[in-house]
Design an enzyme around this catalytic site. Structure first.
Site, PDB file in Angstrom:
ATOM      1  N   LYS A 110       0.801  -1.312  -0.176  1.00  0.00           N
ATOM      2  CA  LYS A 110      -0.284  -0.285  -0.099  1.00  0.00           C
ATOM      3  C   LYS A 110       1.272   1.510  -0.006  1.00  0.00           C
ATOM      4  CE  LYS A 110      -4.772  -2.105   1.670  1.00  0.00           C
ATOM      5  NZ  LYS A 110      -4.763  -2.984   2.813  1.00  0.00           N
ATOM      6  N   LYS A 189      -7.354 -12.862 -13.778  1.00  0.00           N
ATOM      7  CA  LYS A 189      -7.852 -13.235 -12.271  1.00  0.00           C
ATOM      8  C   LYS A 189      -9.383 -12.339 -12.550  1.00  0.00           C
ATOM      9  CE  LYS A 189      -7.300 -13.158  -7.287  1.00  0.00           C
ATOM     10  NZ  LYS A 189      -8.227 -12.220  -6.321  1.00  0.00           N
ATOM     11  N   LYS A 192     -12.001  -6.382  -8.044  1.00  0.00           N
ATOM     12  CA  LYS A 192     -12.333  -5.316  -8.261  1.00  0.00           C
ATOM     13  C   LYS A 192     -11.228  -4.981  -9.024  1.00  0.00           C
ATOM     14  CE  LYS A 192     -13.024  -4.681  -3.274  1.00  0.00           C
ATOM     15  NZ  LYS A 192     -12.273  -5.547  -3.082  1.00  0.00           N
TER      16      LYS A 192
HETATM   17  P1  ADP Z   1     -10.912  -8.372  -5.324  1.00  0.00           P
HETATM   18  O1  ADP Z   1      -9.386  -9.806  -5.860  1.00  0.00           O
HETATM   19  O2  ADP Z   1     -12.344  -8.521  -6.090  1.00  0.00           O
HETATM   20  O3  ADP Z   1     -10.622  -7.343  -3.915  1.00  0.00           O
HETATM   21  P2  ADP Z   1     -10.902  -9.830  -2.039  1.00  0.00           P
HETATM   22  O4  ADP Z   1      -9.378  -9.466  -2.382  1.00  0.00           O
HETATM   23  O5  ADP Z   1     -11.334  -8.558  -1.442  1.00  0.00           O
HETATM   24  O6  ADP Z   1     -11.317  -9.694  -3.778  1.00  0.00           O
HETATM   25  O7  ADP Z   1     -11.387 -10.744  -2.097  1.00  0.00           O
HETATM   26  C1  ADP Z   1     -12.310 -11.535  -1.057  1.00  0.00           C
HETATM   27  C2  ADP Z   1     -12.193 -12.920  -0.935  1.00  0.00           C
HETATM   28  O8  ADP Z   1     -13.148 -13.755  -2.509  1.00  0.00           O
HETATM   29  C3  ADP Z   1     -11.106 -13.272  -0.536  1.00  0.00           C
HETATM   30  O9  ADP Z   1     -11.449 -14.433   0.202  1.00  0.00           O
HETATM   31  C4  ADP Z   1     -10.999 -14.083  -1.874  1.00  0.00           C
HETATM   32  O10 ADP Z   1     -10.155 -15.384  -1.943  1.00  0.00           O
HETATM   33  C5  ADP Z   1     -11.794 -14.150  -3.121  1.00  0.00           C
HETATM   34  N1  ADP Z   1     -12.238 -14.114  -4.716  1.00  0.00           N
HETATM   35  C6  ADP Z   1     -11.173 -12.531  -4.930  1.00  0.00           C
HETATM   36  N2  ADP Z   1     -11.500 -12.696  -6.196  1.00  0.00           N
HETATM   37  C7  ADP Z   1     -11.454 -14.483  -6.599  1.00  0.00           C
HETATM   38  C8  ADP Z   1     -11.235 -14.736  -7.348  1.00  0.00           C
HETATM   39  N3  ADP Z   1     -11.335 -14.836  -8.943  1.00  0.00           N
HETATM   40  N4  ADP Z   1     -11.412 -16.394  -7.288  1.00  0.00           N
HETATM   41  C9  ADP Z   1     -11.645 -16.508  -6.249  1.00  0.00           C
HETATM   42  N5  ADP Z   1     -11.241 -16.644  -4.954  1.00  0.00           N
HETATM   43  C10 ADP Z   1     -11.283 -14.836  -4.928  1.00  0.00           C
END
Ligand code: ADP
Ligand code: TRP
Length: 321
Positions: A110, A189, A192
């Site tokens: 960060k 992957k 967001k």
């Molecule tokens: P993002 O990558 O959209 O910011 P987060 O980091 O907030 O998502 O992830 C929240 C939860 O969702 C975590 O446990 C993460 O491992 C799971 N997760 C996020 N994106 C994926 C994905 N593409 N495939 C599988 N699990 C995911």
């Protein structure tokens, strides 16, 4: 065995979140003793608009309940409704070496991105350790990115136990190495931060457009596609459609004769049907805000009943009472 995990209230949930995190958490309810909370204190390092925090917290609560989090089987609460977690943060933070926090990847990432560091950002892993230790947690299901925070939690618990005598349960991480990464609409992957998401909930027309705009290659419908198993729509269909339907579409694509337009239409229909029940449940919850407030309030009471004896134990051990 108690399982606990926190959900940060940031952004709109997508199907990667659903298959990677939400569905396993919802399924774990069958084994019982699940503790799930919305980490609104954690959101304070990134969100500074109070209305936005409240809206996100409520929105995430509704989405989880709509997807099957059952408050009769799990304790579900808002982190800040159990403020004992802040006291515990101080108790354990006073034994946490600076060097440990300086090595945190999330902090380094960060600050490298130019986010100006503050106490909250630096102390984030201590608050996370307090979240876990306050509830005598045994197992913490998290994504790979949170593994280091779990190691820190263990180090902190062990140090407290060595300094003040046996106080905390030393938790184990549960890393879902087996859960395939859900691909996003551009094949990377789904995340967001990459802007390639398919939301769990949203407006039908806009979501249909998103699906119909997925970029495929230029092969004609008639051409056989021996690489059909690597096709993005097929990969998503394997998650969203009954397995025989996904297998049939895959073999038709491989053999030739199925065009990408029809494939994307099938993907949209199955995706839309997959979340139909959750969508209906969400509409009911949106119309009934009192129910959601009540779930979180009752969850906080149950969580607090577990937290109180633990914070007392920690205070007594340290000579604070
Ligand atoms: P993002 O990558 O959209 O910011 P987060 O980091 O907030 O998502 O992830 C929240 C939860 O969702 C975590 O446990 C993460 O491992 C799971 N997760 C996020 N994106 C994926 C994905 N593409 N495939 C599988 N699990 C995911
Ligand atoms: N830091 C976690 C994340 O960003 C959320 C979280 C906060 C958490 N406290 C927790 C996860 C305690 C597990 C246990 O995803």
């Amino acid at each position: 065995m108690r399982t606990l995990t926190g959900i940060t209230p940031s952004g709109t949930l997508h199907i990667g979140n659903y298959f990677g995190a939400m569905r396993p958490a919802i399924e774990a309810q069958a084994q019982g003793d699940c503790y799930y909370f919305i980490a609104d204190y954690h959101s304070m390092t990134s969100v500074t608009d109070p209305e936005e925090r409240l809206a996100h917290t409520r929105g995430i609560a509704i989405d989880w309940l709509a997807c099957g989090l059952d408050p009769r089987r799990s304790v579900f609460w808002r982190q800040s409704d159990v403020p004992e977690v802040c006291e515990l943060t101080w108790l354990i933070g006073s034994l946490t070496p600076m060097g440990l926090l300086e090595r945190a990847h999330s902090y380094k990432d960060k600050t490298a991105k130019g986010i100006s560091p503050n106490f909250g950002l630096f102390a984030y892993p201590v608050l996370m350790a307090a979240d876990i230790l306050l509830y005598d947690t045994h197992a913490v299901p998290v994504g790979q990115d949170q593994k280091q925070h779990l190691e820190m939690t263990r180090d902190i618990a062990i140090k407290y136990n060595q300094t003040y005598g046996e106080t905390f349960v030393v938790p184990e991480p549960v890393i879902r190495g087996d859960v395939a990464v859900v691909p996003g609409l551009d094949g990377q992957k789904m995340s967001k931060s990459y802007g390639n998401t398919l939301e769990i909930f949203g407006e039908e027309k806009a979501l249909r457009k998103k699906v119909m705009s997925i970029v495929m290659d230029s092969r004609t419908p008639a051409e056989p596609k021996p690489d059909a198993d690597r096709n993005l729509c097929i990969q998503l269909l394997k998650l969203l459609a009954p397995s025989d339907v996904a297998a049939d579409l895959e073999s038709r694509l491989r053999a030739g004769g199925l065009g990408y337009g029809d494939l994307k239409r099938a993907l949209f229909e199955h995706y839309w049907a997959f979340f139909a029940r959750a969508r209906a449940r969400r509409a009911e919850l949106l119309a009934n805000p009192d129910y959601v407030d009540q779930v979180l309030r009752e969850g906080a009471e149950r969580a607090r009943d577990v937290a109180r004896p633990v914070i007392r134990r920690a205070r007594k051990a340290a000579g604070l009472e």
